[in-house]
Design a protein around this motif. Structure first.
Motif, PDB file in Angstrom:
ATOM      1  N   ASP A  42      10.886  -9.330  31.128  1.00 59.02           N
ATOM      2  CA  ASP A  42      11.856  -8.460  32.764  1.00 59.02           C
ATOM      3  C   ASP A  42      10.707  -9.211  33.760  1.00 59.02           C
ATOM      4  N   ARG A  43      10.413 -10.242  34.005  1.00 61.31           N
ATOM      5  CA  ARG A  43       9.709 -10.990  35.527  1.00 61.31           C
ATOM      6  C   ARG A  43       8.877 -10.452  36.026  1.00 61.31           C
TER       7      ARG A  43
ATOM      8  N   GLN B 105      -0.295 -11.511  19.328  1.00 61.96           N
ATOM      9  CA  GLN B 105       0.668 -11.818  19.074  1.00 61.96           C
ATOM     10  C   GLN B 105       1.681 -10.771  18.363  1.00 61.96           C
ATOM     11  N   PRO B 106       2.963 -10.433  18.587  1.00 62.64           N
ATOM     12  CA  PRO B 106       4.226 -11.770  18.952  1.00 62.64           C
ATOM     13  C   PRO B 106       3.656 -11.755  21.067  1.00 62.64           C
ATOM     14  N   THR B 107       3.431 -13.192  21.075  1.00 69.68           N
ATOM     15  CA  THR B 107       3.811 -12.678  22.415  1.00 69.68           C
ATOM     16  C   THR B 107       4.609 -12.669  23.465  1.00 69.68           C
ATOM     17  N   PRO B 108       4.205 -12.139  24.523  1.00 67.78           N
ATOM     18  CA  PRO B 108       5.388 -12.416  26.153  1.00 67.78           C
ATOM     19  C   PRO B 108       6.008 -12.769  26.824  1.00 67.78           C
ATOM     20  N   ILE B 109       5.259 -13.693  26.860  1.00 68.63           N
ATOM     21  CA  ILE B 109       5.231 -15.264  27.352  1.00 68.63           C
ATOM     22  C   ILE B 109       6.511 -16.457  26.704  1.00 68.63           C
ATOM     23  N   GLN B 110       7.153 -16.409  27.830  1.00 66.95           N
ATOM     24  CA  GLN B 110       8.722 -17.089  27.607  1.00 66.95           C
ATOM     25  C   GLN B 110       7.448 -18.327  27.690  1.00 66.95           C
TER      26      GLN B 110
ATOM     27  N   GLU C 290       4.530  -1.540  34.408  1.00 66.10           N
ATOM     28  CA  GLU C 290       5.026  -2.558  35.235  1.00 66.10           C
ATOM     29  C   GLU C 290       4.581  -3.354  34.417  1.00 66.10           C
ATOM     30  N   TYR C 291       3.737  -3.933  34.674  1.00 67.35           N
ATOM     31  CA  TYR C 291       3.278  -5.132  34.604  1.00 67.35           C
ATOM     32  C   TYR C 291       1.540  -5.007  33.431  1.00 67.35           C
ATOM     33  N   ASN C 292       1.018  -3.857  32.557  1.00 69.43           N
ATOM     34  CA  ASN C 292       0.942  -3.808  31.743  1.00 69.43           C
ATOM     35  C   ASN C 292       0.949  -4.620  30.485  1.00 69.43           C
ATOM     36  N   LEU C 293       0.732  -4.985  29.638  1.00 67.20           N
ATOM     37  CA  LEU C 293       0.668  -5.581  27.953  1.00 67.20           C
ATOM     38  C   LEU C 293       1.701  -4.603  26.864  1.00 67.20           C
ATOM     39  N   LYS C 294       0.885  -3.493  27.656  1.00 72.79           N
ATOM     40  CA  LYS C 294       1.834  -1.993  26.654  1.00 72.79           C
ATOM     41  C   LYS C 294       2.705  -1.880  27.200  1.00 72.79           C
ATOM     42  N   ARG C 295       3.591  -2.405  27.995  1.00 74.27           N
ATOM     43  CA  ARG C 295       5.179  -1.876  28.508  1.00 74.27           C
ATOM     44  C   ARG C 295       6.129  -2.379  27.292  1.00 74.27           C
ATOM     45  N   PHE C 296       5.061  -3.896  26.525  1.00 73.37           N
ATOM     46  CA  PHE C 296       5.926  -4.328  25.031  1.00 73.37           C
ATOM     47  C   PHE C 296       5.209  -4.347  23.553  1.00 73.37           C
ATOM     48  N   SER C 297       5.029  -2.448  23.471  1.00 77.18           N
ATOM     49  CA  SER C 297       4.281  -1.643  22.449  1.00 77.18           C
ATOM     50  C   SER C 297       5.339  -1.513  21.311  1.00 77.18           C
TER      51      SER C 297
END
Ligand SMILES: Cc1cc2nc3c(=O)[nH]c(=O)nc-3n(C[C@H](O)[C@H](O)[C@H](O)COP(=O)(O)OP(=O)(O)OC[C@H]3O[C@@H](n4cnc5c(N)ncnc54)[C@H](O)[C@@H]3O)c2cc1C
Length: 345
Positions: free
Chosen positions: A290-291, A201-206, A338-345
């Protein structure tokens, strides 16, 4: 050393990942609450192109190669047929699109995916193609409901599948015990439901709602998948899947008359002959801003992982991404940013 791994969610993401672990010699347990609203509803179409700008889909060469051998292998393992190669007829929606198509067709890297086709040759005079047609090769569709059901049964037969909701109170993340069983790692593959859990959380999933129709038409008679504003996939017995809607940030699970009208209107840009609507279905895609998918490890607990965000192209990406996810968990091979969870941190 063999690991004991718990996977929460047995849709496309959880099942493909569980299969990877088993093949690498590890023990798995899948826990699923039996509310699949995406993997089983999907049209299962795998299209190597993105028509909006007439580009190849992201990482398509790698994804397709792995996907074809993965699904072929699973047809053997599960003893059923669900993999259907198909060609797509793209009816251009403008002269600009036709121009892009011609430019791309001349490039070497598009050679195996794009081809010219004569309207007479495809035998579909009733189609609306005032700007012309192009052919897409190397596409296929997966009979998603049949595939997911059989894949779940495969794990059930081996007693590696439990039906039930993930109960937060049964999980001790300090000892990694769930319901008194100790696990080395726990992976969350819960699709659009990620936001309902306290992890990541917060989740990057929409949540992106999608509705799809099954129509029957004696007149349409095509072996091609058709595409313009919507897709039409022949699934046998004069039945065709037609879809889909994209209803952003909408997680309601009701079929609506508005969605039916929208799909009918889009279909009329392609085909205006007779058909009956047989069925309308609804699902919720797990998408990201970011798809790109989400592969990641929890910042708080190094044994908790997320595999999610397969979005609109899950059936193309899951075979290779599940392998990369297994390598991440077992061999610490960190996925690219590019597709790692870390890009949202
Ligand atoms: C209408 C529509 C059409 C589509 N068409 C295509 C297509 O043509 N091609 C394509 O590639 N993709 C398509 N997709 C997208 C594709 O379906 C998704 O990419 C894919 O299914 C996502 O899989 P998933 O396993 O991540 O999620 P899901 O399939 O949603 O699976 C998640 C699982 O987790 C379980 N779960 C959730 N919460 C819990 C919990 N707390 N405890 C236990 N279990 C839990 C659920 O029961 C579910 O089984 C479409 C989707 C829709 C809705």
């Amino acid at each position: 050393m063999s690991k004991n791994i718990l996977i929460i969610g047995a849709g496309l993401a959880g099942l493909t990942l569980a299969y990877r672990f088993k093949k690498k010699g590890h023990r798995v347990m899948l826990l699923d609450k039996g509310e699949n609203h995406s993997s089983t509803v999907a049209a299962g179409m795998v299209n190597p192109m993105v028509f909006r700008r007439m580009n190849k889909s992201w990482r398509v060469d790698e994804f397709l190669e792995e996907a074809v051998s993965f699904y072929r292998e699973l047809e053997g393992v599960l003893g059923i047929e669900f993999f259907h190669p198909i060609s797509i007829l793209r009816c251009f929606s403008s002269l600009q699109e036709k121009k892009w198509w011609i430019e791309k067709s001349e490039k070497k890297e598009y050679e195996k995916y794009l081809a010219a086709i004569d309207e007479e040759e495809c035998g579909l005079r009733s189609l609306h193609c005032e700007f012309g047609i192009g052919l897409v090769k190397q596409a296929f569709w997966i009979n998603a409901a049949v595939f997911i059901k059989a894949f779940q049964k495969y794990f059930m037969a081996k007693k590696e599948f439990t039906t039930g909701d993930f109960k937060f109170g049964l999980f001790d993340s300090a000892t990694m015990c769930y319901d008194d069983e100790k696990y080395d790692d726990v992976i969350f593959c819960v699709g659009h439901a990620q936001g309902e859990l306290p992890y990541f959380q917060p989740t990057p999933i929409q949540k992106t709602k999608g509705q799809i129709l099954t129509i029957q038409s004696e007149e349409l008679q095509t072996e091609y998948s058709l595409n313009r504003k919507c897709y039409v996939i022949p699934v046998g017995n004069n039945l065709y899947k037609v879809g889909a809607t994209y209803e952003w940030h909408n997680a309601t699970l009701n079929c609506t008359s508005e969605a039916q009208e929208e799909i009918k209107n889009k279909l009329s840009c392609l085909y205006q002959g007779d058909y009956q609507i047989i069925h309308q279905e609804v699902g919720i895609r797990p998408t990201t801003i970011d798809r790109r998918p989400v592969l990641g490890r929890s910042y708080e607990n190094p044994h908790l992982f997320i595999f999610n965000g397969l979005g609109t192209k899950g059936y193309m990406m899951a075979p290779l991404l599940s392998d990369e996810m297994a390598d991440f968990i077992l061999d610490n091979k960190e996925p690219p940013m590019e597709y790692n969870l870390k890009r949202f941190s």
